[in-house]
Design a protein around this motif. Structure first.
Motif, PDB file in Angstrom:
ATOM      1  N   GLU A 177       0.837  -1.211   0.000  1.00 44.35           N
ATOM      2  CA  GLU A 177       0.000   0.000   0.000  1.00 44.35           C
ATOM      3  C   GLU A 177       0.867   1.254   0.000  1.00 44.35           C
ATOM      4  OE1 GLU A 177      -3.249   1.222  -0.968  1.00 44.35           O
ATOM      5  OE2 GLU A 177      -3.087  -0.922  -0.565  1.00 44.35           O
ATOM      6  N   ALA A 178       1.938   1.229   0.800  1.00 40.90           N
ATOM      7  CA  ALA A 178       2.833   2.393   0.870  1.00 40.90           C
ATOM      8  C   ALA A 178       3.463   2.665  -0.496  1.00 40.90           C
ATOM      9  CB  ALA A 178       3.915   2.155   1.921  1.00 40.90           C
ATOM     10  N   PHE A 179       3.873   1.602  -1.184  1.00 40.15           N
ATOM     11  CA  PHE A 179       4.501   1.771  -2.499  1.00 40.15           C
ATOM     12  C   PHE A 179       3.471   2.278  -3.512  1.00 40.15           C
ATOM     13  CE2 PHE A 179       6.153   0.408  -6.626  1.00 40.15           C
ATOM     14  CZ  PHE A 179       7.467   0.846  -6.558  1.00 40.15           C
ATOM     15  N   ARG A 180       2.293   1.690  -3.475  1.00 35.71           N
ATOM     16  CA  ARG A 180       1.250   2.083  -4.434  1.00 35.71           C
ATOM     17  C   ARG A 180       0.781   3.518  -4.221  1.00 35.71           C
ATOM     18  NH1 ARG A 180      -2.397  -3.516  -4.488  1.00 35.71           N
ATOM     19  NH2 ARG A 180      -0.991  -4.692  -5.841  1.00 35.71           N
ATOM     20  N   GLN A 181       0.941   4.011  -2.978  1.00 35.18           N
ATOM     21  CA  GLN A 181       0.555   5.401  -2.677  1.00 35.18           C
ATOM     22  C   GLN A 181       1.707   6.371  -2.916  1.00 35.18           C
ATOM     23  OE1 GLN A 181      -2.501   6.473  -1.545  1.00 35.18           O
ATOM     24  NE2 GLN A 181      -3.378   4.415  -1.600  1.00 35.18           N
ATOM     25  N   GLY A 182       2.834   5.854  -3.423  1.00 26.94           N
ATOM     26  CA  GLY A 182       3.991   6.712  -3.706  1.00 26.94           C
ATOM     27  C   GLY A 182       4.740   7.144  -2.465  1.00 26.94           C
ATOM     28  N   LYS A 183       4.642   6.338  -1.396  1.00 26.44           N
ATOM     29  CA  LYS A 183       5.318   6.699  -0.138  1.00 26.44           C
ATOM     30  C   LYS A 183       6.711   6.088  -0.029  1.00 26.44           C
ATOM     31  CE  LYS A 183       2.110   9.098   1.980  1.00 26.44           C
ATOM     32  NZ  LYS A 183       2.377  10.518   2.270  1.00 26.44           N
ATOM     33  N   THR A 184       6.985   5.057  -0.814  1.00 23.70           N
ATOM     34  CA  THR A 184       8.316   4.439  -0.753  1.00 23.70           C
ATOM     35  C   THR A 184       8.896   4.330  -2.161  1.00 23.70           C
ATOM     36  OG1 THR A 184       7.268   2.254  -0.797  1.00 23.70           O
ATOM     37  CG2 THR A 184       7.948   3.082   1.347  1.00 23.70           C
ATOM     38  N   ALA A 185      10.214   4.517  -2.231  1.00 16.60           N
ATOM     39  CA  ALA A 185      10.872   4.500  -3.549  1.00 16.60           C
ATOM     40  C   ALA A 185      11.174   3.095  -4.028  1.00 16.60           C
ATOM     41  CB  ALA A 185      12.163   5.313  -3.477  1.00 16.60           C
ATOM     42  N   THR A 186      11.395   2.169  -3.094  1.00 14.70           N
ATOM     43  CA  THR A 186      11.612   0.771  -3.497  1.00 14.70           C
ATOM     44  C   THR A 186      10.780  -0.140  -2.609  1.00 14.70           C
ATOM     45  OG1 THR A 186      13.463   0.406  -1.971  1.00 14.70           O
ATOM     46  CG2 THR A 186      14.017   1.214  -4.176  1.00 14.70           C
ATOM     47  N   MET A 187      10.605  -1.349  -3.125  1.00 17.52           N
ATOM     48  CA  MET A 187       9.853  -2.341  -2.354  1.00 17.52           C
ATOM     49  C   MET A 187      10.407  -3.719  -2.724  1.00 17.52           C
ATOM     50  SD  MET A 187       5.748  -3.136  -2.497  1.00 17.52           S
ATOM     51  CE  MET A 187       5.626  -3.411  -4.245  1.00 17.52           C
ATOM     52  N   PHE A 188      10.764  -4.502  -1.714  1.00 22.77           N
ATOM     53  CA  PHE A 188      11.163  -5.886  -1.971  1.00 22.77           C
ATOM     54  C   PHE A 188       9.913  -6.728  -1.783  1.00 22.77           C
ATOM     55  CE2 PHE A 188      15.060  -3.877  -0.157  1.00 22.77           C
ATOM     56  CZ  PHE A 188      15.712  -3.748  -1.372  1.00 22.77           C
ATOM     57  N   MET A 189       9.383  -7.216  -2.878  1.00 19.56           N
ATOM     58  CA  MET A 189       8.050  -7.824  -2.820  1.00 19.56           C
ATOM     59  C   MET A 189       7.908  -8.884  -3.902  1.00 19.56           C
ATOM     60  SD  MET A 189       5.134  -8.115  -1.462  1.00 19.56           S
ATOM     61  CE  MET A 189       5.290  -6.989  -0.089  1.00 19.56           C
ATOM     62  N   TRP A 190       6.882  -9.706  -3.760  1.00 19.52           N
ATOM     63  CA  TRP A 190       6.605 -10.755  -4.748  1.00 19.52           C
ATOM     64  C   TRP A 190       6.223 -10.096  -6.067  1.00 19.52           C
ATOM     65  CZ3 TRP A 190       8.512 -15.029  -3.014  1.00 19.52           C
ATOM     66  CH2 TRP A 190       8.579 -15.230  -1.631  1.00 19.52           C
ATOM     67  N   GLY A 191       6.914 -10.491  -7.119  1.00 20.91           N
ATOM     68  CA  GLY A 191       6.758  -9.848  -8.420  1.00 20.91           C
ATOM     69  C   GLY A 191       5.349  -9.892  -8.979  1.00 20.91           C
ATOM     70  N   SER A 192       4.580 -10.890  -8.586  1.00 21.65           N
ATOM     71  CA  SER A 192       3.245 -11.053  -9.178  1.00 21.65           C
ATOM     72  C   SER A 192       2.289  -9.914  -8.820  1.00 21.65           C
ATOM     73  CB  SER A 192       2.628 -12.376  -8.728  1.00 21.65           C
ATOM     74  OG  SER A 192       2.458 -12.351  -7.337  1.00 21.65           O
ATOM     75  N   VAL A 193       2.686  -9.029  -7.894  1.00 21.05           N
ATOM     76  CA  VAL A 193       1.805  -7.896  -7.563  1.00 21.05           C
ATOM     77  C   VAL A 193       1.985  -6.758  -8.575  1.00 21.05           C
ATOM     78  CG1 VAL A 193       1.822  -8.443  -5.091  1.00 21.05           C
ATOM     79  CG2 VAL A 193       3.453  -6.768  -5.978  1.00 21.05           C
ATOM     80  N   PHE A 194       2.805  -6.985  -9.583  1.00 18.11           N
ATOM     81  CA  PHE A 194       3.135  -5.887 -10.501  1.00 18.11           C
ATOM     82  C   PHE A 194       1.891  -5.271 -11.137  1.00 18.11           C
ATOM     83  CE2 PHE A 194       4.373  -3.678 -14.275  1.00 18.11           C
ATOM     84  CZ  PHE A 194       5.557  -3.048 -13.930  1.00 18.11           C
ATOM     85  N   LYS A 195       0.994  -6.117 -11.635  1.00 12.23           N
ATOM     86  CA  LYS A 195      -0.174  -5.581 -12.357  1.00 12.23           C
ATOM     87  C   LYS A 195      -1.015  -4.679 -11.434  1.00 12.23           C
ATOM     88  CE  LYS A 195      -3.835  -7.045 -15.533  1.00 12.23           C
ATOM     89  NZ  LYS A 195      -5.133  -7.135 -14.874  1.00 12.23           N
ATOM     90  N   GLY A 196      -1.254  -5.151 -10.218  1.00 12.38           N
ATOM     91  CA  GLY A 196      -2.035  -4.357  -9.271  1.00 12.38           C
ATOM     92  C   GLY A 196      -1.290  -3.122  -8.785  1.00 12.38           C
ATOM     93  N   THR A 197       0.042  -3.124  -8.931  1.00 17.29           N
ATOM     94  CA  THR A 197       0.858  -2.018  -8.436  1.00 17.29           C
ATOM     95  C   THR A 197       1.102  -0.955  -9.502  1.00 17.29           C
ATOM     96  OG1 THR A 197       1.936  -3.521  -6.899  1.00 17.29           O
ATOM     97  CG2 THR A 197       3.130  -1.509  -7.400  1.00 17.29           C
ATOM     98  N   ALA A 198       1.125  -1.374 -10.761  1.00 16.53           N
ATOM     99  CA  ALA A 198       1.495  -0.423 -11.814  1.00 16.53           C
ATOM    100  C   ALA A 198       0.415  -0.225 -12.872  1.00 16.53           C
ATOM    101  CB  ALA A 198       2.779  -0.899 -12.493  1.00 16.53           C
ATOM    102  N   VAL A 199      -0.546  -1.141 -12.936  1.00 12.40           N
ATOM    103  CA  VAL A 199      -1.470  -1.108 -14.077  1.00 12.40           C
ATOM    104  C   VAL A 199      -2.927  -0.831 -13.656  1.00 12.40           C
ATOM    105  CG1 VAL A 199      -2.291  -2.402 -16.092  1.00 12.40           C
ATOM    106  CG2 VAL A 199       0.047  -2.765 -15.257  1.00 12.40           C
ATOM    107  N   ASP A 200      -3.412  -1.584 -12.685  1.00  8.42           N
ATOM    108  CA  ASP A 200      -4.837  -1.505 -12.336  1.00  8.42           C
ATOM    109  C   ASP A 200      -5.152  -0.203 -11.601  1.00  8.42           C
ATOM    110  OD1 ASP A 200      -5.129  -3.985 -13.487  1.00  8.42           O
ATOM    111  OD2 ASP A 200      -4.926  -5.062 -11.578  1.00  8.42           O
ATOM    112  N   LYS A 201      -5.913   0.648 -12.234  1.00  9.16           N
ATOM    113  CA  LYS A 201      -6.180   1.991 -11.682  1.00  9.16           C
ATOM    114  C   LYS A 201      -6.920   1.956 -10.345  1.00  9.16           C
ATOM    115  CE  LYS A 201      -4.074   4.452 -14.423  1.00  9.16           C
ATOM    116  NZ  LYS A 201      -2.793   4.631 -13.757  1.00  9.16           N
TER     117      LYS A 201
END
Lengths: 294, 452
Positions: free
Chosen positions: B276-300
């Motif tokens: 949530e912090a990364f998706r809200q633009g609060k953190t510059a990096t995140m060590f996370m499971w790659g499969s969240v990419f679509k929900g993090t970068a694509v799904d509005k």
């Protein structure tokens, strides 16, 4: 044809039998099964207790620093949370007993925490206490305090668990205390008044002694509820940080259902059961003595 | 007269009972095959609640276009309960579930029950789809479902712990974007600049990193990856503790140090909070499971970021190379299933090229097949992501970057979770936490019969 008469004891046993069978199935069987598992090697391939190992699991858990630490954590939680809930519960009940506008609404509102599922309560409080997004830290920030690591700091994490548990269970004590206060005999108060007793003297020498049985009952019921608490800790802190809020039931749950160490988990559960029964027995004796004294 | 009546009644009852179990109702060996319109076959799958509904709502209807007579029910179980429930299921006398899904380290434990089919074995061979291409799987995700030479499960949701980065925050801090050659030293040097005040009000409102920090079995995977990228291991080939030294302490201390550059309250971060912090633009990096990419970068509806803003690469490099951590959800077929033909057909379809491409497009799930990884990506955003995934697979295989592969894996991970949490919260130093973890894991493995 001769009719068989069972007599009063016989009839009583006949009617009791279904309940006894049910109790045996639902209570005794799991207890004996736990005892069996605690003295066996638990084979994960068959998910069954296999070889008899005697007291080996007990020796192992009594030397397990995690288990001993969880007992200490549970004791800290009980020693702080129970008296706090009792004092708050009775104090609020006294306030609600005094006639004032809106007390009915407040009484109804007090029941809400009790009907909130513990896991939901833990999760919601976790959000409220979040240092970055939570409303508690936001409010504290307005007066220049914080951000406070409510869940991340070992000491504050225990305080948070106690706060959540107190929020959830104080209304229960309020409910019992209110019922007790409303049932107090009016003539005793009239007698005290005519003897010239003031408000504090009446509270100390009339109300509190009369309420001792209610307090004792409320304490024992809360004790039995509090000693098995683990859901709030699981939802709010997961027993962390480290072991700071790892109450014994959470520790047993994790040993059993996460690490699948069923032999050790059953030994711990048996130890906790025996200790709880002993303390409950002592509490009953003490409460009876208190009732007799007053 | 009375006794005659009684005998007649018993006989009628006996006949009725016998009729209920007569051969007319008996299920054939293949459990009714793939069903017919008149007699469809129903199978149940035990899955994780994070994606069970998605599968039920979209994947099952897609499967039913080809196999309309196999009714599939997906039951979602919370992650923390799933292993115990699956163990109970596989060791019980009757089967509720025909197929079971398992996280990466659970396969040895589930396989040890003897209740899973060898998917490459003879028992299921008669229901094999001739077009099912085992050789097309990338070796790294396929290995997650293998134990002691048998293939008990096949990848259904591949995943890797990778580094996400917010390009806008890097630009604002004047820091060069990370690559697969960025070292931990470089990363920490950049992290200081990535803790910044982005709106100029004098208050820090953006931090360098978010990842797992709380007491959770997945939290140690971060320092395990650091250890692996320095060439270290948790357990050696003899199943003896191999992290109780300087390398282990340094790896754990790296994760402890990350907390200095994380948002307030990050010590309680599990899966959702850093996301949530990364998706809200609060953190510059995140060590996370790659499969969240679509929900993090694509799904509005789930993110404030765009695909152009989000980069993904392997985790910073140690002395042996960059890092990644394998986390593959695989599925197997229960030997107690009454419908093995339908269950195996379902699993083959889900993990076929067609099934994999469908879930990749619909859910952003990472593929395990080379043909999908090297083929046309399902969307523009997937191109660089699949490249990072391929790099990650190579890195993970090379450094054996996964949780211990033994039936006691979860118990080991629990010990690591507790000691990691003690170090993160300052209740123990990294040295003390590593020493205690090493001691407890050695004792655990000793009691389980491993030579220590």
């Amino acid at each position: 044809m001769r009719r068989v008469r069972l007599g009063e004891p016989g009839t009583a046993w006949l009617f009791l039998t279904p309940a006894l069978v049910l109790l045996a199935g639902m209570l005794l069987y799991p207890i004996f099964y736990t005892l069996w598992v605690s003295m066996s090697d638990f084979d994960l391939a068959t998910f069954q207790p296999t070889g008899w190992v005697g007291w080996r699991n007990y020796e192992a858990v009594l030397n397990d620093p995690g288990f001993l630490e969880s007992l200490r954590v549970t004791a800290v939680y009980l020693v702080i949370a129970l008296p706090l809930q009792m004092v708050l519960g009775f104090a609020i009940a006294f306030l609600l007993n005094v006639p004032w506008r809106g007390r009915g609404v407040l009484r109804a509102l007090f029941l809400i925490p009790m009907v909130v599922a513990p896991v939901v309560a833990g999760g919601v409080w976790r959000m409220l206490l979040d240092p970055l997004w939570g409303v508690v830290n936001y409010t504290l920030g307005l007066v220049g305090i914080g951000p406070v690591e409510w869940i991340g700091d070992p000491v504050l994490a225990m305080a948070s668990v106690i706060i959540i548990d107190t929020w959830r269970w104080t209304p229960f004590v309020v409910l019992i205390a209110s019922a007790g206060i409303m049932a107090l005999p009016g003539d005793v108060y009239e007698a005290a008044k005519s003897d010239g007793a003031g408000r504090w003297a009446t509270l100390r020498h009339v109300t509190l002694p009369l309420l001792v049985p209610v307090m004792a009952a409320a304490f024992v019921v809360r004790w039995l509820g509090a000693v098995k608490m683990f859901d709030i800790a699981l939802a709010a802190t997961k027993g962390g940080p480290g072991n700071a809020t790892n109450v014994v039931n959470l520790y047993i749950y994790e040993k059993g259902f996460r690490s699948l160490e069923f032999g050790s988990a059953s030994s711990m559960a048996t130890i906790v059961l025996v200790v709880t029964m002993l303390i409950t027995f002592v509490l009953f004796r003490v409460s009876r003595r208190l009732e007799n004294r007053w | 007269m009375k006794s005659t009546r009684l005998v007649a009644a018993v006989a009628v009852l006996g006949l009725a009972v016998a009729a209920c179990g007569s051969s007319a109702e008996e299920v054939p060996a293949d459990g009714g095959g793939l069903g017919t319109a008149q007699q469809p076959v129903s199978i149940r799958v035990i899955a994780n609640d994070a994606f069970a509904k998605q599968w039920q709502d979209k994947l099952v209807p897609e499967f039913n276009k080809k196999y309309p007579n196999i009714k599939v029910t997906i039951d979602g179980i919370p992650y923390n309960d799933q292993l115990a429930k699956t163990m109970l299921e596989l060791t019980g006398t009757t089967a509720t579930y025909d197929a079971v899904l398992a996280d990466d380290p659970w396969i040895p434990q589930l396989a040890k029950t003897g209740a899973l089919y060898d998917l490459k074995g003879q028992e299921l061979a008669k229901w094999n789809d001739p077009e099912y291409d085992w050789a097309d799987f990338h070796a790294t995700p396929l290995a997650a479902g293998e134990w002691e030479g048998k293939q008990y499960a096949v990848p259904v949701r591949s995943n890797l712990l990778l580094m996400f980065y917010n390009k806008s925050l890097y630009k604002k801090a004047g820091v060069a974007e990370p690559t697969d050659e960025t070292t931990w030293e470089q990363y920490f040097a950049d992290a200081q600049k990535l803790v910044q005040d982005t709106d100029g009000d004098g208050k820090t409102d953006s931090w360098a990193v978010g990842t797992y920090f709380t007491k959770d079995p997945l939290t140690p995977t971060v320092w395990q990856t650091v250890l692996n990228s320095d060439g270290g291991k948790l357990l050696d080939d003899k199943m003896q503790v191999a992290f109780a030294g300087e390398a282990g302490v340094k790896a754990l201390q790296t994760q402890v140090d990350l907390l200095k550059y994380a948002p307030p309250g990050a010590s309680t971060y599990q899966f959702n909070e850093p996301l949530e912090a990364f998706r809200q633009g609060k953190t510059a990096t995140m060590f996370m499971w790659g499969s969240v990419f679509k929900g993090t970068a694509v799904d509005k509806e789930t993110t404030t970021l765009t695909p152009e803003e989000v980069g993904i690469t392997t985790m910073p490099a140690g002395t042996a190379g960059p890092g990644a951590h394998r986390g593959i959800w695989s599925a197997g077929i229960s030997k107690k299933s009454e419908h093995p033909a339908a269950a195996w057909t379902w699993l083959q379809w889900v993990t076929s090229k067609q099934g994999e491409q469908f879930v990749g497009k619909e859910f952003g799930t990472f593929p395990a097949r080379n043909s999908t990884l090297d083929g046309t990506p399902p969307a523009d955003w997937a191109g660089p992501v699949y490249q990072a995934l391929k790099d990650g697979y190579e890195v993970a295989s090379k450094g054996q970057m996964w949780r211990p592969r033994l039936p006691e894996s979860d118990a080991v991970q629990q010990i690591l979770a507790l000691q990691t949490s003690r170090a993160m919260s300052g209740q123990a130093t990294s040295q003390q936490a590593i020493d205690q973890a090493a001691k407890e894991i050695t004792e655990l493995l000793k009691t389980k019969g491993y030579g220590q």
